[in-house]
Design an enzyme around this catalytic site. Structure first.
Site, short mmCIF file in Angstrom:
data_model
loop_
_atom_site.label_atom_id
_atom_site.label_comp_id
_atom_site.label_asym_id
_atom_site.label_seq_id
_atom_site.Cartn_x
_atom_site.Cartn_y
_atom_site.Cartn_z
N ARG A 31 0.81 -1.22 0.00
CA ARG A 31 0.00 0.00 0.00
C ARG A 31 0.84 1.27 0.00
O ARG A 31 0.67 2.12 -0.86
CB ARG A 31 -0.95 0.02 1.20
CG ARG A 31 -1.87 1.24 1.18
CD ARG A 31 -2.75 1.34 2.41
NE ARG A 31 -3.71 0.26 2.49
CZ ARG A 31 -4.60 0.15 3.47
NH1 ARG A 31 -4.63 1.04 4.44
NH2 ARG A 31 -5.47 -0.84 3.50
N HIS A 77 -8.35 -3.40 -7.48
CA HIS A 77 -8.04 -2.69 -6.23
C HIS A 77 -9.32 -2.46 -5.43
O HIS A 77 -9.93 -1.39 -5.50
CB HIS A 77 -7.36 -1.35 -6.56
CG HIS A 77 -6.64 -0.72 -5.40
ND1 HIS A 77 -5.43 -1.20 -4.93
CD2 HIS A 77 -6.94 0.34 -4.63
CE1 HIS A 77 -5.03 -0.45 -3.92
NE2 HIS A 77 -5.93 0.50 -3.72
N TYR A 122 -16.98 14.24 -13.58
CA TYR A 122 -16.85 15.43 -14.43
C TYR A 122 -15.54 15.47 -15.21
O TYR A 122 -15.45 16.15 -16.21
CB TYR A 122 -16.95 16.71 -13.58
CG TYR A 122 -18.25 16.85 -12.84
CD1 TYR A 122 -19.46 16.87 -13.51
CD2 TYR A 122 -18.27 16.96 -11.45
CE1 TYR A 122 -20.66 16.99 -12.84
CE2 TYR A 122 -19.46 17.10 -10.76
CZ TYR A 122 -20.66 17.11 -11.46
OH TYR A 122 -21.83 17.24 -10.80
#
Length: 745
Positions: A31, A77, A122
């Protein structure tokens, strides 16, 4: 009984220890820390790979970022979408990444506020050309593949990076018990160092640093760390880098043109404006932010006059704002052995070159295997073309033609399968020539591949050529110049504040304010309901103000930032933390060498200088020790210790005058006896000191009692003069209830 057999009993200590260690190792290895090979954390690797699988190359059309995030979460993931999208955003921000991996369209944040990016529904994205250095060799047998989280797909364990991305883009992360802070570097410089190590594996760090001068951030601000500090970072893998904003003079204005990495121009303006409001920058008249598309950073500082020392002002701002910033360096990464380690620069480059050499070797071997397989097929096809009629006859007449072909022509199963898969249009006469031509080309490629694989020198030459090619294609000039500068120093507060006379006013409820000048009538001010004038002191804006409370403690604050007398002021409890029940009583201000007499109404006191009252403690410090039941008197200022006289008047109308020099100079304590008061009178409240007054020889002492006053001339003063700690003499009839003492010049 059957259910109980499915349970495993473990001591809680063992279970928690194993669970925490498993979690720690997961955070460290899967990680938070980058791998030395491709310089990526798992989430970054999965984002880049998922985008390549979606066909989002630098030449493709942009696709909604939500599509990419959805693929990453659904396939590789299984974590939060916001964390995944934020990792994606950072890789797209040119002010965060030195060589961005993602080309974003839409609002991807700004250097003023990196987290102001729009939602993923967006924005649109695709990979940058530079990302191909991580992906171009992916399908060429270069890396290991593993199952995804649910075992339905394969994902690369590493990306076959053609350049040491771990140094080029750097990264930061916090794991369990360790962290990483790798600064970005210049591609051309790192490539030159790699080539130097390929040519001479024993190259010392000093020679490598001739190529890699230091980190290279996305901003054009200066790196001002000394060369010795940078060398120590590369020797040990730990240290810090200091960056300083760039500025230039335009007319008499200061123009800031580049800010340190991740410093917000808006927040920086707030920091400078806060100092201006606090009157710490009186030499600056105004601030303006003129940044636009053509000038991403253009902050204008306007001095009050041309005489302002620009260098001193900027040195102060460097020392007190984010115009100069330190960045921690911790070159911690997962090495080729799969273990996290803080590595020095030379080890990073050497280890990455091992990774690159193995990657290229695997790529060449993969290609060689493909070439040999194709040559094998072509050999079988050529046999078929030379015996085409017999091959056709066997295929037409035999139920199982493959074993017959293998037996008749001595070919393998693969060759026989390829012959059977031939299309009729490939039986043309020219096809034999094409096969022989392809055979010759592949044969030459085979020899070249085998020769390269057998020669470490040729392999190194190939790696060097590819690094040079990528450096030429993706490299650019250094952005962060490395310049040694002198240390920044904050200006002395007194030098920053205009030196003006002020009157400081304290109200009965403990509110403080200040007015310009020493001729201000403090008693004429308006006060809150139930509040009124208590005390005032005359000082200057550059001097501290000392506040005494009813317990004998003293507090210190600055005078220049006190609220104007036109306002109601501010409560002193916002600046100090007095003990419960204590009331603010008196103010003192002046030069450090000014002397005062501190005394209690029980007739004890001592001399001290204002510098003895200095304290930065909000709770103040104890100065005058008060006997039980005693109260503090207003301190009396001394003009000349050797000449001045002290007048002490009591409740019973007794007056004693003696030289100030007879009082000891102390820094704190109860002091010595000023006047003799019988303990029984003190205890019964029948007598105490009403006031003290210091005056010089030649001055007249005035006794105030109601509307009446008595002026003592020199002869009268001599009448009451004696030694310290005497009983004193009674004042004339009518002045048995004295209210205060005063002095006529």
């Amino acid at each position: 009984m059957g259910l109980q057999e499915n349970f495993e009993k473990l001591p809680l200590k063992d279970f928690t220890e194993k669970a925490y260690l498993d979690y720690s190792m997961y955070v460290i290895l899967d990680r938070a820390l980058p791998h030395i090979g491709d310089g990526l954390k798992p989430v970054q690797r999965r984002i880049v790979y998922a985008m390549s699988e979606l066909g989002l190359t630098a030449l493709a059309k942009y696709k909604k970022s939500a599509r990419t995030v959805g693929d990453v979460l659904g396939k590789y993931h299984p974590h939060g979408d916001s964390a995944c999208y934020e990792a994606m955003v950072i890789m797209a921000q040119p002010f965060s990444y030195r060589y961005p991996l993602i080309d974003g369209q839409g609002n991807w944040g700004s250097s003023d506020d990196p987290k102001s990016f729009a939602a993923m529904r967006y924005t649109e994205s695709r990979l940058t050309p530079y990302a191909q250095t991580l992906l171009s060799e992916l399908g060429q047998g270069t890396v290991e593949w593993g199952d995804n989280f649910d075992g339905t797909l394969k994902e690369p364990k590493l990306l076959p990076a053609r350049l040491p991305n771990v140094l080029l883009n750097g990264t930061m992360g916090i794991a369990v018990g360790m962290a990483t802070d790798i600064p970005p570097h210049n591609l051309r410089e790192v490539a030159a160092a790699c080539i130097q190590l390929l040519d001479d594996p024993e190259t010392p760090l000093e020679k490598l640093m001739m190529a890699i001068k230091g980190p290279d951030y996305p901003t054009e601000a200066e790196i001002i760390s000394p060369q010795a500090d940078i060398e120590k970072i590369y020797q040990t893998g730990n240290g810090s880098i200091k960056m300083r904003a760039k500025y230039e003079k335009e007319d008499h204005n200061i123009i800031i043109t580049a800010l340190p990495h991740h410093v917000s121009g808006a927040k920086l303006m707030e920091q400078i404006a806060a100092q201006m409001l606090a009157k710490k920058l009186p030499m600056i008249e105004d601030l303006r932010d003129e940044s636009d598309h053509e000038n991403p950073t253009r902050l204008v500082i306007i001095p009050k006059s041309r005489r302002v020392d620009t260098e001193a002002v900027m040195s102060h701002l460097f020392a007190t704002t984010d115009l100069e910033k330190n960045y921690r360096v911790n070159l911690n990464m997962i090495g080729l052995n799969g273990k996290p380690q803080v590595k020095p620069l030379r080890q990073i480059l050497t280890e990455w070159l091992e990774f690159r050499t193995e990657t290229v070797r695997r790529r060449l071997q993969h290609r060689l295997d493909k070439v040999l397989a194709r040559l094998h097929i072509l050999e079988g096809l050529l046999i078929a073309f030379l015996n085409i009629d017999e091959v056709i006859h066997i295929i037409r007449t035999e139920d199982e033609p493959k074993p017959v072909l293998m037996s008749r022509f001595g070919i393998t199963d693969l060759q026989a399968e390829a012959i059977l898969e031939l299309k009729l249009r490939h039986l043309a006469k020219l096809e034999e020539m094409k096969i022989r031509g392809e055979q010759n080309e592949l044969e030459q490629e085979r020899k070249a591949l085998e020769k390269t694989l057998a020669s470490p020198r040729l392999l190194n030459r190939l790696i060097r050529k590819e690094i040079e090619c990528d450096a030429e294609k993706y490299g650019d000039d250094r952005r962060s110049p490395i310049v040694e500068r002198s240390a920044a120093h904050a200006l002395d507060t007194t030098a920053l504040i205009s030196n003006e006379p002020i009157t400081i006013i304290l109200s009965q409820k403990g509110w403080i304010r200040a007015a310009k000048g020493h001729d201000f009538d403090a008693k004429s001010l308006n006060y809150r309901a139930g509040d009124g004038f208590l005390d005032c002191a005359y000082g200057r804006t550059t001097q501290p103000v000392y506040v005494l409370d009813s317990t004998g403690r003293v507090y210190m604050t600055t005078a220049h930032d006190l609220p104007s007398a036109r306002s109601q002021g501010e409560p002193l409890t916002g600046r100090f933390k007095p003990p419960a029940g204590a009331l603010f009583s008196y103010l003192l201000a002046g030069d450090d060498e000014d002397s005062y007499i501190m005394a209690s109404d029980h007739g004890y006191g001592f001399r001290l200088q204002l510098k003895d009252l200095q304290t930065k403690n909000k709770a103040g410090k104890a100065v005058l020790t008060l006997p039980e039941g005693a109260t503090i008197l207003k301190p009396a200022k001394i003009s000349a210790v050797d000449d001045d006289l002290l007048a002490v008047v009591t409740q019973q109308g007794r007056l004693l005058i003696f030289p100030v020099a007879e009082l000891p100079a102390l820094k704190k304590g109860k002091g010595n006896k000023l006047i003799q008061i019988p303990p029984a009178d003190l205890k019964a409240g029948n007598d105490r000191v009403i006031d003290i007054q210091v005056f010089s020889p030649g001055q007249e002492l005035v006794i105030l009692s109601g509307k009446r006053h008595l002026t003592l001339k020199q002869v009268d003063i001599e009448h009451y003069a004696s030694s310290r700690a005497k009983r004193g003499l009674h004042l004339p009839r009518g002045f048995q209830r004295v209210e205060a003492l005063d002095v006529k010049p």
